[in-house]
Motif scaffolding. Sequence first.
Motif, PDB file in Angstrom:
ATOM      1  N   ARG A  66       1.254   6.292  -7.149  1.00 18.07           N
ATOM      2  CA  ARG A  66       0.078   7.066  -7.539  1.00 18.07           C
ATOM      3  C   ARG A  66       0.349   8.574  -7.415  1.00 18.07           C
ATOM      4  O   ARG A  66      -0.086   9.373  -8.243  1.00 18.07           O
ATOM      5  N   GLU A  67       1.086   8.922  -6.357  1.00 22.52           N
ATOM      6  CA  GLU A  67       1.430  10.325  -6.125  1.00 22.52           C
ATOM      7  C   GLU A  67       2.290  10.879  -7.265  1.00 22.52           C
ATOM      8  O   GLU A  67       2.221  12.057  -7.606  1.00 22.52           O
ATOM      9  N   LYS A  68       3.108   9.989  -7.858  1.00 23.50           N
ATOM     10  CA  LYS A  68       3.961  10.398  -8.980  1.00 23.50           C
ATOM     11  C   LYS A  68       3.199  10.363 -10.303  1.00 23.50           C
ATOM     12  O   LYS A  68       3.758  10.624 -11.354  1.00 23.50           O
ATOM     13  N   GLY A  69       1.916   9.960 -10.233  1.00 20.78           N
ATOM     14  CA  GLY A  69       1.106   9.911 -11.442  1.00 20.78           C
ATOM     15  C   GLY A  69       1.310   8.655 -12.270  1.00 20.78           C
ATOM     16  O   GLY A  69       0.930   8.596 -13.442  1.00 20.78           O
ATOM     17  N   GLU A  70       1.918   7.624 -11.669  1.00 20.28           N
ATOM     18  CA  GLU A  70       2.166   6.381 -12.405  1.00 20.28           C
ATOM     19  C   GLU A  70       1.009   5.396 -12.205  1.00 20.28           C
ATOM     20  O   GLU A  70       0.475   5.262 -11.103  1.00 20.28           O
ATOM     21  N   LYS A  86       0.841  -1.213   0.000  1.00 21.79           N
ATOM     22  CA  LYS A  86       0.000   0.000   0.000  1.00 21.79           C
ATOM     23  C   LYS A  86       0.871   1.256   0.000  1.00 21.79           C
ATOM     24  O   LYS A  86       0.578   2.233  -0.708  1.00 21.79           O
ATOM     25  N   ARG A  87       1.961   1.230   0.766  1.00 18.20           N
ATOM     26  CA  ARG A  87       2.873   2.381   0.790  1.00 18.20           C
ATOM     27  C   ARG A  87       3.457   2.629  -0.604  1.00 18.20           C
ATOM     28  O   ARG A  87       3.543   3.751  -1.075  1.00 18.20           O
ATOM     29  N   ARG A  88       3.900   1.551  -1.244  1.00 15.01           N
ATOM     30  CA  ARG A  88       4.488   1.656  -2.585  1.00 15.01           C
ATOM     31  C   ARG A  88       3.437   2.131  -3.593  1.00 15.01           C
ATOM     32  O   ARG A  88       3.719   2.965  -4.462  1.00 15.01           O
ATOM     33  N   TYR A  89       2.236   1.596  -3.474  1.00  9.83           N
ATOM     34  CA  TYR A  89       1.115   1.956  -4.349  1.00  9.83           C
ATOM     35  C   TYR A  89       0.825   3.462  -4.240  1.00  9.83           C
ATOM     36  O   TYR A  89       0.718   4.174  -5.253  1.00  9.83           O
ATOM     37  N   ASP A  90       0.741   3.960  -3.000  1.00  7.87           N
ATOM     38  CA  ASP A  90       0.460   5.385  -2.769  1.00  7.87           C
ATOM     39  C   ASP A  90       1.575   6.261  -3.335  1.00  7.87           C
ATOM     40  O   ASP A  90       1.320   7.327  -3.916  1.00  7.87           O
TER      41      ASP A  90
END
Length: 218
Positions: free
Chosen positions: A160-164, A153-157
């Motif tokens: 996502r924050e980087k727009g990937e 979840k940390r990696r996912y967030d």
Amino acid sequence: MGYNVAIDGPAGAGKSTIAKLVAKEKGYIYVDTGAMYRGLAIHFLKKGVSADDKEAVAAACRDAEVTIGYEDGIQQVYLNGENVTSMLRTEEVGNMASRTSAIPAVREKLLELQRSLARTQDVIMDGRDIGTNILPDADVKIYLTASVETRAKRRYDELREKGEACDLESIAHDIRERDERDMTREIAPLKQAEDAVLVDSSDMTIQEVVDKICSYCK
């Protein structure tokens, strides 16, 4: 004699983030092993050594001294006394570091340099085998972990924050596979040292983890 803190743990446990914050809080030197590989890479480039010539790389290791220091709170990397920090992030240096990091002589040289640094400075290092292999006599050993779900979840967030675009399930799958690889590899596998304190950060904030680890330090 230096005071040494070792933080080991699986991918995505937040080791580097936590180690840097603990270093700042306690006034230790955070040993960035990746930067040390790049420092050695600059040495090879200066000598005109090819990354494919393992014997030449091994020979070049003999007269290289890579150290880490801080100026105004910012990490600096020195190669044989010269500050090479501004050269570390070039493409050429990154490629050389990537290609030479798997050569046993390079790993041995860095092990020697890391231990030498730890003997004379108060340091904190993070990785997979710091407490079990690199600094087996560290004053404080921490095994920092979190559940696969939390790390995914940390990696996912972060992505996502980087727009990937990313998929939580596939990230979790990759983390499980990496854990398996790290724990079963032949050289210095990931495992909790017998005298390490287990810190599970699954339900903790970054500051709570930093405070907990600081409580074990001098």
